[in-house]
Design a protein around this motif. Structure first.
Motif, short mmCIF file in Angstrom:
data_model
loop_
_atom_site.label_atom_id
_atom_site.label_comp_id
_atom_site.label_asym_id
_atom_site.label_seq_id
_atom_site.Cartn_x
_atom_site.Cartn_y
_atom_site.Cartn_z
N THR A 76 0.87 -1.19 0.00
CA THR A 76 0.00 0.00 0.00
C THR A 76 0.90 1.23 0.00
N HIS A 77 1.72 1.40 1.05
CA HIS A 77 2.59 2.57 1.15
C HIS A 77 4.02 2.12 0.89
N GLY A 78 4.58 2.59 -0.21
CA GLY A 78 5.96 2.21 -0.54
C GLY A 78 5.97 1.03 -1.48
N LYS A 79 6.72 1.20 -2.59
CA LYS A 79 6.70 0.14 -3.62
C LYS A 79 7.34 -1.15 -3.09
N PRO A 80 7.05 -2.28 -3.76
CA PRO A 80 7.65 -3.53 -3.32
C PRO A 80 9.18 -3.47 -3.41
N SER A 81 9.86 -3.66 -2.30
CA SER A 81 11.33 -3.66 -2.29
C SER A 81 11.77 -4.28 -0.97
N GLU A 104 -3.25 5.15 9.62
CA GLU A 104 -3.71 6.36 8.92
C GLU A 104 -2.98 7.62 9.38
N ASN A 105 -2.55 7.67 10.64
CA ASN A 105 -1.86 8.89 11.11
C ASN A 105 -0.34 8.71 11.12
N TYR A 106 0.16 7.89 10.18
CA TYR A 106 1.60 7.59 10.23
C TYR A 106 2.46 8.80 9.93
N GLN A 107 1.95 9.71 9.06
CA GLN A 107 2.81 10.86 8.71
C GLN A 107 3.05 11.73 9.93
N GLU A 108 1.97 11.98 10.64
CA GLU A 108 2.07 12.80 11.87
C GLU A 108 3.00 12.11 12.89
N LEU A 109 2.81 10.79 13.06
CA LEU A 109 3.63 10.05 14.03
C LEU A 109 5.09 10.01 13.59
N LYS A 110 5.28 9.82 12.29
CA LYS A 110 6.64 9.72 11.77
C LYS A 110 7.37 11.05 11.98
N SER A 122 12.26 3.08 5.52
CA SER A 122 11.32 2.70 4.45
C SER A 122 10.31 3.81 4.15
N ASP A 123 9.51 3.58 3.13
CA ASP A 123 8.41 4.51 2.79
C ASP A 123 7.09 4.02 3.36
N THR A 124 7.12 3.04 4.22
CA THR A 124 5.86 2.43 4.67
C THR A 124 5.24 3.19 5.84
N ASP A 125 3.94 2.95 6.00
CA ASP A 125 3.25 3.45 7.19
C ASP A 125 3.63 2.59 8.40
N THR A 126 3.88 1.30 8.12
CA THR A 126 4.14 0.33 9.19
C THR A 126 5.35 0.69 10.05
N GLU A 127 6.36 1.29 9.44
CA GLU A 127 7.62 1.47 10.17
C GLU A 127 7.45 2.33 11.43
N VAL A 128 6.38 3.13 11.49
CA VAL A 128 6.20 3.91 12.74
C VAL A 128 5.97 2.97 13.93
N THR A 148 1.41 1.77 22.19
CA THR A 148 1.45 2.00 20.72
C THR A 148 0.04 2.00 20.15
N CYS A 149 -0.76 1.03 20.57
CA CYS A 149 -2.13 0.95 20.04
C CYS A 149 -2.94 2.19 20.44
N ARG A 150 -2.62 2.76 21.57
CA ARG A 150 -3.34 3.98 21.98
C ARG A 150 -3.03 5.14 21.03
N GLN A 151 -1.83 5.13 20.44
CA GLN A 151 -1.42 6.28 19.64
C GLN A 151 -1.79 6.19 18.18
N VAL A 152 -2.01 4.96 17.68
CA VAL A 152 -2.22 4.85 16.23
C VAL A 152 -3.71 4.93 15.88
N LYS A 153 -3.92 5.49 14.68
CA LYS A 153 -5.28 5.48 14.11
C LYS A 153 -5.20 4.63 12.85
N GLY A 154 -6.24 3.89 12.59
CA GLY A 154 -6.23 3.05 11.39
C GLY A 154 -6.65 1.65 11.76
N PHE A 155 -6.06 0.67 11.08
CA PHE A 155 -6.46 -0.71 11.38
C PHE A 155 -5.24 -1.60 11.20
N TYR A 156 -5.27 -2.67 11.95
CA TYR A 156 -4.06 -3.49 11.97
C TYR A 156 -4.34 -4.89 12.50
#
Ligand code: M6R
Length: 609
Positions: A76-81, A104-110, A122-128, A148-156
């Motif tokens: 999804t975020h960041g090409k396959p590599s 979903e809020n990875y940019q803000e967290l990053k 990486s370019d991924t959302d996951t790396e946060v 960590t779960c308290r801080q993230v928005k989105g789904f996982y």
């Protein structure tokens, strides 16, 4: 989308992880990786491409690790590599994590983490996530995960391991599936039960908001900081159901399973004497149904195409308005839904994000939701008011086949059941449909046995095409849409479905010499008009393959090729007419040397919006 796997126990971890990844490869296949804990060290292996690439890279150097996590990715975020591939780690390579979902809020967290000095690769959302774990880690991975779960928005759905706690895996789930399999002193984690069935049949299906702390001493599950109990389910699937069983591809096996699946789906619901349908499992009461003023069907892809058939038959038999919507569109509307709406959501996986979101919209607005699902205890199955299972067994090929035909069977049974309760059809007519339905598994068997070779030969012709049109009227038009999707998704031939009556309003301009058309002409009441459409196409030079019920001389004589379906009631033909279209797509893809079970850019279960 994306498959995750984990293991903690006495076995060597890497072979278990690889096997679990292979079993879930249909969930994503652009890169894969594993991380293990061995002698207080984290070892990470990653490879771009299919799992076989990772397997090659590991080259049977399994080491002695007995704890590990793994991931097969659909980007999804960041090409396959290799860099974007999971597992991801924190700055000190102390924690490793795999994740399915979107933060979903990875940019803000990053941004915040980078300001605090964290280095991202990486370019991924996951790396946060591993960086957030690192940030709050104070010797307790569980506490760090809760924070960590308290801080993230989105789904996982995610799994984490840490060098300082070598016999612990912490798992968390929100809106993406995560299963824990229980062995004798060992624990398996996966996105899908089918990946674990070779090891254990005892499974815990984590629920939304669950965080599981797993170590050699057992499992403790928390939700919102409180310990919770989750029941252990015994899964009684046939082990072989998730294997190819001698077929070259899962898709071909699943096409051939349809006669059995149709029978299984009716089993116990349609009585042998064909006098009655027993859907007491749905607990639909006459007084509630009388209040229903519309039915709304929502689904995606192939399941949506099943919904189109549902709309036609429900409207015809019940004289009740039915809206059918793509879930991805429905959720952005302000739909006209209230407590008088009976909602039907259809999903093979029961995990499709948009369909799940639609289900929640229905529930918010007070509509009663009935889910048609294949995967038992999936999120959609659990959140619906009632679930109606398709009994198709695990569907592994990305292209849906047996799930579609079993969804149709349920929609027919449901429609007949409603018509019976509401007395909208006379019992004699219903009995005639019951009897016709009862014959469908046998007819599907005959159809496969008598036509596969012809279809294979036709597929050779199709495989050289770059475009194809699928046309039909009424129910045939709905099946045509499914046929076009099948051809597109696995053979990469551009295919479009048109309502035959619409051709003259524009599209017929594209018909010139040898333009390929697959024409469905199985509806007795619409046959005359379909014959005219076919003749109009032939007059303009099209190459026409027709699908008819038995011999229809006025079609047989004008078309280039014809596939005859067994004679059944026109209402029920979609269950049969889709089968040749599935086979045409399969063999066309085979001749084009396509990756049939794992077509490019796709994944089986779309768990992101
Ligand atoms: O699991 P679901 O039935 O909710 O999946 C819906 C679609 O993603 C699915 O039918 C998809 O269109 C298939 N790949 C088509 O073959």
């Amino acid at each position: 989308m994306c498959g995750i796997i984990g293991y903690l126990g006495p076995r060597l971890a890497i072979p278990v992880l690889l096997e679990g990844l292979y079993a879930q490869e249909y969930r994503g296949y652009d890169s894969a990786g594993v991380a293990t804990l061995e002698e207080g060290r984290l070892n990470v292996y990653k490879a771009t491409g299919k799992i076989a690439e990772l397997d090659k890279k590991i080259n049977r150097q399994y080491g002695s690790a007995t704890v590990g996590i793994g991931h097969t990715r659909w980007a999804t975020h960041g090409k396959p590599s290799d860099i974007n591939c999971h597992p991801h780690m924190d700055c000190h390579k102390h924690i490793a994590l795999v994740h399915n979902g979107i933060i979903e809020n990875y940019q803000e967290l990053k941004g915040r983490l980078q300001q605090q000095g964290h280095r991202f690769l990486s370019d991924t959302d996951t790396e946060v996530l591993p960086h957030l774990l690192e940030e709050s880690y104070q010797g307790d991975l569980l506490a760090a995960m809760q924070e960590t779960c308290r801080q993230v928005k989105g789904f996982y759905a995610m799994l984490a391991i840490c060098q300082s706690e070598p016999r612990r895996i912490v798992a968390a789930r929100l809106d993406n599936p995560l299963i824990i399999g229980l062995g004798q002193g060992e624990y398996f984690f996966a996105s899908d039960m089918a990946a674990l069935i070779d090891y254990t049949r005892e499974m815990i299906i984590l629920q939304n908001g669950d965080i599981a702390d797993v170590s050699d001493t057992g499992i403790v599950i928390y939700n919102q900081g409180q310990k919770v109990e989750r029941s252990v389910k015994h899964i009684d699937w046939d082990k072989e159901a998730a294997k190819k069983g001698g077929y070259p591809h899962f898709m071909l096996k699943e096409i051939h399973e349809q006669p059995k699946v149709l029978a299984q789906t009716m089993n116990g619901r349609l009585k042998e004497d064909c006098q009655n349908i027993d859907l007491s499992e749905l607990n639909l009461q006459k007084q509630d149904l009388e209040k229903v003023n519309q039915i709304a069907i929502v689904a995606c892809g192939t399941a949506y195409h099943a919904g189109l058939i549902g709309k036609s038959i429900i409207e015809k038999l019940l004289r009740l308005p039915v809206m059918v919507e793509l879930a991805s569109e429905f959720i952005h509307k302000d739909p006209l839904i209230d407590e008088r709406t009976l909602a039907i959501v259809i999903s093979q996986s029961g995990e499709t994000m948009d369909t799940l979101a639609a289900l929640r919209v229905f529930r918010e607005r007070g509509a009663r939701v009935l889910a048609i699902c294949n995967v038992v205890d999936s999120t959609i199955a659990r959140e619906a008011d009632q679930v109606f299972y398709t009994m198709a067994g695990p569907e592994i090929a990305v292209a849906s086949t047996k799930a579609y035909s079993s969804q149709l069977m349920l929609l027919y049974m449901l429609t007949f059941h409603l018509a019976q309760i509401l007395q909208r059809q006379n019992q004699q007519q219903l009995n005639a449909w019951f009897a016709a339905m009862y014959q469908l598994p046998q007819f599907a068997e005959t159809l496969l046995a008598e036509n596969e070779q012809t279809i294979q030969a036709l597929a050779k012709t199709i495989s050289s095409w770059e475009d194809a049109f699928f046309i039909g009227r009424g129910l045939d038009y709905a099946v045509a849409q499914e046929g076009a999707l099948k051809l597109k998704e696995i053979s990469y031939i551009h295919a479009e479905a048109y309502a035959a009556g619409e051709l003259k309003h524009g599209t017929i301009a594209l018909i010139t010499d040898k333009v390929p058309v697959i024409a469905l002409a199985t509806q007795d009441s619409l046959l005359k008009m379909m014959v005219s459409n076919i003749v109009e196409l032939k007059t303009r030079g099209a190459y026409v393959i027709a699908l008819t019920k038995g011999n229809v001389p006025e079609v047989d004589q004008v078309v280039d090729a014809v596939i005859h379906l067994p004679e059944t009631d026109e209402l029920l033909t979609p269950v049969l007419s889709v089968i040749p279209l599935q086979l045409l797509a399969y063999y066309a893809a085979l001749y084009r040397d396509c990756e049939i079970d794992q077509p490019r850019n796709l994944a089986k279960s779309v768990t992101v919006p």
